[in-house]
Design a protein around this motif. Structure first.
Motif, mmCIF file in Angstrom:
data_model
loop_
_atom_site.group_PDB
_atom_site.id
_atom_site.type_symbol
_atom_site.label_atom_id
_atom_site.label_comp_id
_atom_site.label_asym_id
_atom_site.label_seq_id
_atom_site.Cartn_x
_atom_site.Cartn_y
_atom_site.Cartn_z
ATOM 1 N N LYS A 53 40.479 17.883 100.464
ATOM 2 C CA LYS A 53 39.730 18.610 99.444
ATOM 3 C C LYS A 53 38.864 19.668 100.111
ATOM 4 C CE LYS A 53 36.832 17.750 95.387
ATOM 5 N NZ LYS A 53 36.121 16.708 94.605
ATOM 6 N N ASN A 72 38.841 25.205 97.607
ATOM 7 C CA ASN A 72 39.930 24.718 96.761
ATOM 8 C C ASN A 72 40.743 25.867 96.177
ATOM 9 O OD1 ASN A 72 39.265 22.007 97.044
ATOM 10 N ND2 ASN A 72 38.040 21.945 95.169
ATOM 11 N N ALA A 95 40.543 18.337 92.423
ATOM 12 C CA ALA A 95 40.267 19.520 93.258
ATOM 13 C C ALA A 95 40.118 20.722 92.325
ATOM 14 C CB ALA A 95 41.385 19.749 94.268
#
Length: 256
Positions: A208, A223, A236
Motif C-alpha cells: 500500500k 496509491n 488502497a
C-alpha cells in the motif's frame, strides 16, 4: 431465494464500495523537512500519479500550491487527448507543472502529447534535473525509467552537486534502491503500483502507498489517482498529495 437475494445485495454493495474508492479524491497533506546548506522559502508541492482515464476537475485544487509534479501514467491507450488537454489545463492553472513518463503514457500519440505539454508550458523531465524557483541548490531530478536508456541515472544527476537538496521523481518506486552514492536524493516520489489497487486485508500485489522516513531520506509512494484495467479499488483508495516542504539548515551552516 431470500438467501440468494441477500448475497446479491451484499455483492452489489461491495462492488459499489470498490467503485467509490476508485473515484475518490482523497487528499493527503504532509510536511517534510529537507536538509539544505542554504535556506529556501517553504513551498507546497502537489504530487499526482497514475491519472490514467480519470478527469481532473477544475476545482480539485482549492488551495495555493507552488509546484505540481505528475509522476507518470497521465494517460493510457484509448483516452481521448481532449481529456488530457483539459486535465493539464486545470493543473497548469494552479502552478508550474513538471512531468515524468510512465509505462502507459506512450500508448497514445507521443508527438500530440508533447504538443499539449508545449501548449501549457509543462516541463518534461527526461533523465535530467532542474533548479526549482531559481535556486541552483534545490533541484528536481526526473527519470524516464521506461525509456530504458543505459545512462539514465548518470544523465539525470549530471548537474547535481554533492550538497544540493534533491527531490527525485520516477514513475516506479523500484528505482529507489538505485538512488544512493553519487545519485543520492533527500525526497523520492513515485507511483505506478496503485498500492496494489485491490487488497484483501494486508495482502495485495504491491505494498500500500505510504511515506517512509528513513535515516537519510524520505520516500513517498502514492496509491495513485486513477486505475487501469479494473476501475475498482479495495484497501488502497485513490489519492493525491500536497507536501509542505521546509528547509532544515545543516548544523554547520547558517541561515542566509
Amino acid at each position: 431465494m431470500k438467501y440468494l437475494m441477500k448475497i446479491a445485495l451484499a455483492a452489489l454493495a461491495f462492488l459499489l464500495v470498490m467503485v467509490r474508492n476508485a473515484f475518490a479524491e482523497k487528499l493527503i497533506q504532509q510536511t517534510v523537512k529537507l536538509p539544505t546548506d542554504k535556506a529556501f522559502e517553504p513551498f507546497k508541492l502537489l504530487f499526482i500519479a497514475d491519472i490514467h482515464r480519470r478527469v481532473i476537475k477544475a476545482d480539485l485544487i482549492k488551495f495555493p500550491v507552488d509546484v505540481i509534479v505528475i509522476g507518470g501514467d497521465l494517460v493510457e491507450k484509448g483516452v481521448p487527448l481532449e481529456r488530457v488537454q483539459e486535465n493539464i489545463k486545470n493543473l497548469r492553472a494552479c502552478a508550474p507543472v513538471y512531468f515524468v513518463w510512465g509505462n502507459n503514457d506512450r500508448e497514445v500519440d507521443e508527438n500530440k502529447l508533447r504538443e499539449i505539454f508545449n501548449q501549457f508550458d509543462v516541463i518534461v523531465l527526461e533523465d535530467e534535473s532542474v533548479a526549482l524557483f531559481g535556486n541552483e541548490q534545490l533541484r528536481l531530478v526526473g527519470l524516464d525509467h521506461f525509456a530504458y536508456k543505459p545512462n539514465g541515472f548518470k544523465n539525470a544527476f549530471e548537474n547535481v552537486k554533492e550538497n544540493d537538496t534533491v527531490l527525485f521523481v520516477s514513475h516506479t518506486p523500484f528505482d529507489f534502491w538505485k538512488v544512493k552514492g553519487p545519485y543520492s536524493a533527500n525526497l523520492l516520489l513515485a507511483g505506478h503500483t496503485h498500492g496494489g489497487q485491490i487488497r484483501i486485508g494486508p495482502f495485495g500485489l504491491f505494498d500500500k502507498g505510504s511515506m517512509k522516513i528513513k535515516k537519510d531520506r524520505i520516500e513517498l509512494i502514492s496509491n495513485g489517482f486513477g486505475t487501469t484495467t479494473l476501475h475498482l479499488r479495495l484497501g488502497a483508495q485513490a489519492e493525491y498529495h500536497v507536501l509542505t516542504i521546509t528547509p532544515a539548515v545543516r548544523k554547520d551552516k547558517k541561515l542566509s
